[in-house]
Write an enzyme that holds these catalytic residues in place. Structure first.
Site, PDB file in Angstrom:
ATOM      1  N   ASP A 283     -59.726   9.882  36.917  1.00 52.38           N
ATOM      2  CA  ASP A 283     -59.477  10.103  35.506  1.00 52.38           C
ATOM      3  C   ASP A 283     -59.900   8.839  34.774  1.00 52.38           C
ATOM      4  O   ASP A 283     -59.312   7.765  34.937  1.00 52.38           O
ATOM      5  CB  ASP A 283     -58.011  10.412  35.206  1.00 52.38           C
ATOM      6  CG  ASP A 283     -57.860  10.883  33.759  1.00 52.38           C
ATOM      7  OD1 ASP A 283     -58.874  10.915  33.040  1.00 52.38           O
ATOM      8  OD2 ASP A 283     -56.741  11.229  33.360  1.00 52.38           O
TER       9      ASP A 283
HETATM   10  C1  BGC Z   1     -57.715  12.172  30.226  1.00 48.72           C
HETATM   11  C2  BGC Z   1     -58.274  13.352  30.978  1.00 48.72           C
HETATM   12  C3  BGC Z   1     -59.634  13.714  30.459  1.00 48.72           C
HETATM   13  C4  BGC Z   1     -60.528  12.487  30.545  1.00 48.72           C
HETATM   14  C5  BGC Z   1     -61.940  12.758  30.096  1.00 48.72           C
HETATM   15  C6  BGC Z   1     -58.706  11.012  30.129  1.00 48.72           C
HETATM   16  O1  BGC Z   1     -58.275  10.041  29.246  1.00 48.72           O
HETATM   17  O2  BGC Z   1     -56.525  11.747  30.861  1.00 48.72           O
HETATM   18  O3  BGC Z   1     -57.394  14.449  30.879  1.00 48.72           O
HETATM   19  O4  BGC Z   1     -60.151  14.793  31.182  1.00 48.72           O
HETATM   20  O5  BGC Z   1     -59.975  11.473  29.726  1.00 48.72           O
HETATM   21  O6  BGC Z   1     -62.031  12.925  28.738  1.00 48.72           O
END
Ligand code: BGC
Length: 734
Positions: A283
């Site tokens: 993530d």
């Molecule tokens: C979030 C994710 C998301 C990713 C990509 C992160 O900050 O926790 O849920 O998919 O960003 O945008």
């Protein structure tokens, strides 16, 4: 009711846990590529960077086109539109040595262009079929815009209303959450991942991201392995069982180990137990963040830990890009480990059909013809109405049409807030009507802003009171700004912000029965509002067609039938509060005895229980009849109950079945959801519902951590809410 209700009967079988079969097939193209790729080209496939269209966190690298051209970056997220993705794809296909196509990812969370209700709202439909259709619509729209991969379903069980991301999940229950996770996966991936209308699902945030201490985003998570497996893991597993081929490691640590380097989660459970064959992505900057966790010396060390734990792709962290080749050269990461990661990524690219046609998903024609269509919008409007939960109604709703109606509240006039957070590529310009606009189409309206969602400004109160006095019915739209939930949007207070509740009090004190419509992304403390409001309709953030959907429900064109997928506490002091609590050694018996498990200042019960949700009609439940009072082994037992519509209009009821295992080798919850059925009944109509209970329904992680049932006595509870059930008893012999 004007619209005919669908005569739907949806029997949801009880959950059963099986390990999925490993049906992995190999792709010759992947083998050939692996044979000729240089170390650097392999590393490039493990690198994912954001395009500079939208950034959800610190963007640590510019100039990504150069990286693509040099083979240093194999996937891109946040880039969309058929035209733009084609341009980037051409660089990868035509200007790199091997021409390996890029994978394009995006957060298609509750819709892409046509925005559906936020996921917490969607889960209150208790309708996996409708949720699957919404994911299918989202996939079609996203795939036409060049996207291959969505960062959804979000499978994080959550009983923590302070956490802003509770809005992105399916609530507190692992059974309902699992059905929804599987439905979304099927909706996105369809039957053929290579079709130009389907996208790859990504199961996130693995694991237990929804349990941060004190509800603060990214905070520490710690829980027993038993609790993790029984309540938190099932939805992730259900999505994988439904075929999801990518998983996102969560930001949090679990038992002291960041999920991004957690071999137990990523290898033992995900791959060895569940047979997952896809790839794992971090993530965002999850790899370098391990330095801040105090788990890695530096980014290089973090990269080593992540790759060796089973993380195949580095989103935006640049640790793999900068250090992985050296780590392999030094032997700190085995080349075979990297090969395995690359193989998984390339295999998914092959399954998406990208080697056959890298431009399959970039279609300006489909982008035009399949986006925001009448059908997509009709689907969104129907689901939005179905997601709304009527929390309270003193006979105020449904409202009358053609009658002067005061509409009050800044949120009533907002189109933007209807879309909620994580709104894909949804645009405010595509929202045809605010709640105010939609109500104006059915009845004469006088509007007053009253107050904003935040702040202390009461200067609009007088005009709001005057509007209410001059009208026969009053709608007050209040709640949270839509950016008050979602990522990095934790709150330490779950009251309705600002002076909105004070305005409600003033309207009520003026003798007005107020229909409150709530727009919010978490369970709120509504203790005060539940006293003063004449009716409360929880509308969440209902999406592109949300204005019309609210009007559909307020004026009775749709009879509300949403049920809470998460408990609403009386006060934050009760949190965590959830329906599968245990009895304790000193259960509260309401005798006034002091030494019982209770609060001095509030009852133990929540304000609105899990499964609660009213209708404009009423339902009566007969006693439960069991086909036998015991069963054994692989046999089963049938529990029947007759539900009657005792009101004057058609309605839809969600009949819920809960089980209690009275004595176990480990203690069991007082009730646990094990099945439900959604039925439509005309006034006076009755229907007998039958639930089948078998050993799978009774299974749990026993003292020795094996999954299965135990002999003994059980209670079955069936009703329209977890706090309003009929009961019967039976026993089981293993
Ligand atoms: C979030 C994710 C998301 C990713 C990509 C992160 O900050 O926790 O849920 O998919 O960003 O945008």
């Amino acid at each position: 009711m004007k619209k005919a209700l669908l005569p739907l009967l949806l029997i949801i079988p009880a959950a059963c846990t099986q390990t999925p079969k490993n049906t992995e097939k190999s792709y010759p193209i992947v083998d050939s590529l692996l044979r000729v790729m240089t170390l650097e080209e392999k590393v490039g496939q493990t690198v994912l960077f954001t395009s500079d269209w939208t950034v959800t966190g610190p963007s640590i690298r510019q100039g990504y086109i150069e990286d693509i051209r040099a083979g240093r970056c194999g996937s891109i997220f946040n880039a969309y539109t058929a035209e733009y993705t084609r341009k980037l794809q051409e660089v990868a296909v035509n200007e790199t040595r091997l021409g390996i196509p890029l994978l394009f990812g995006y957060d298609v969370i509750h819709g892409f262009r046509t925005i559906f209700p936020i996921n917490l709202g969607m889960s209150c439909t208790w309708n996996p079929g409708a949720i699957e259709r919404s994911a299918r619509v989202a996939a079609k729209e996203a795939a036409a815009a060049g996207l291959h991969w969505t960062y959804s379903p979000m499978c994080d069980i959550c009983m923590e209303p302070r956490w802003g991301r509770i809005s992105e999940g399916a609530g507190e229950d692992p059974y309902l959450g699992s059905l929804i996770a599987a439905a979304m996966t099927r909706g996105y991936q369809g039957k053929d991942l290579a079709a130009d209308t389907t996208v790859l699902a990504c199961v996130k945030h693995y694991a237990a991201y929804g349990a941060p201490i004190a509800g603060r985003d990214y905070n520490t998570v710690d829980m027993s392995e038993r609790w993790l497996r029984e309540y938190y893991l099932p939805p992730y597993k259900a999505a994988i069982k439904a075929g999801a081929l990518s998983v996102m490691a969560s930001f949090n640590e679990l038992d002291g180990i960041p999920a991004t380097a957690n071999r137990h989660l990523l290898q033992d459970i995900l791959r060895d137990e569940w047979g997952f064959t896809g790839f794992v992505v971090t993530d965002y900057t999850g790899i370098p963040e391990m330095v801040f966790h105090g788990y890695a010396d530096d980014d290089e060390d973090a990269g080593r830990l992540a790759m060796n734990a089973g993380v195949d792709m580095d989103m935006q962290g640049a640790a793999y890009m900068n250090y992985l080749a050296d780590l392999v050269r030094s032997g700190a990461v085995k080349e075979s480990t990297l090969n395995e990661a690359v193989r998984r990524i390339l295999t998914v690219k092959a399954k998406l059909g990208l080697f056959e046609d890298p431009y399959r998903y970039c279609s300006p024609e489909r982008e035009k013809s399949q986006t925001l269509t009448q059908e997509n919008k009709a689907e969104a409007r129907a689901v939005a109405a179905e997601s709304m939960v009527l929390l309270k109604n003193d006979g105020v709703l449904p409202l009358k049409k053609g009658v002067k109606t005061a509409v009050i509240g800044a949120l009533a006039a907002s189109k933007d807030d209807l879309l909620g957070s994580w709104r894909g590529a949804g645009e405010v310009e595509s929202v045809p009507a605010s709640i105010l606009d939609a109500i104006k189409e059915v009845t004469p309206v006088v509007y007053a802003e009253g107050c904003q969602e935040e702040g202390e400004d009461r200067s609009g109160f007088a005009a709001a009171l005057a509007a209410a006095r001059g009208a026969s019915q009053v709608v007050l739209v209040i709640g949270e700004d839509c950016q008050w939930s979602g990522e990095a949007a934790s709150r330490s207070d779950i009251h309705i912000p600002g002076v909105q509740s004070e305005l409600l009090e003033k309207l009520a004190a003026a003798g007005k029965k107020v229909a409150v419509v709530l727009l919010n992304g978490r369970p709120l403390d509504l203790s005060a509002e539940s006293e003063t409001a004449g009716a409360i309709l929880e509308a969440w953030y209902p999406g592109t067609m949300g204005g019309y959907a609210v009007a559909d429900v307020l004026f009775g064109d749709v009879n509300p039938n949403g049920k809470l997928s998460v408990t609403f506490p009386r006060t934050l002091g009760q949190v965590p509060i959830y329906h599968y609590a245990k009895n304790t050694g000193r259960p509260y018996r309401y005798t006034g005895a002091k030494y019982e498990s209770r609060y001095l200042d509030v009852p133990n019960e929540p304000l609105y229980a899990f499964g609660h949700g009213l209708s404009y009609t009423t339902f009566k439940y007969s006693p439960i009849t069991l086909s036998a009072d015991n069963f054994s082994g692989s046999g089963n037992l049938e529990a029947r109950i007759t539900v009657t519509n005792t009101g004057t209009c058609e309605g839809i009821e969600t009949v819920q079945m809960y089980i209690r295992d009275l004595v176990g080798s480990v203690t069991r919850p007082v009730k646990q959801l094990k099945g439900f059925t959604k039925i439509a009944l005309r006034p006076g109509e009755s229907r007998e519902i039958c639930f089948t209970i078998d050993r799978c329904t009774l299974s749990f992680y026993r003292a020795d951590m094996t999954w299965g049932p135990e002999s003994g006595g059980f209670k079955i509870m069936i009703g329209g809410s977890s706090d309003n059930v009929q009961e019967a008893s039976f026993s089981y012999e293993e």
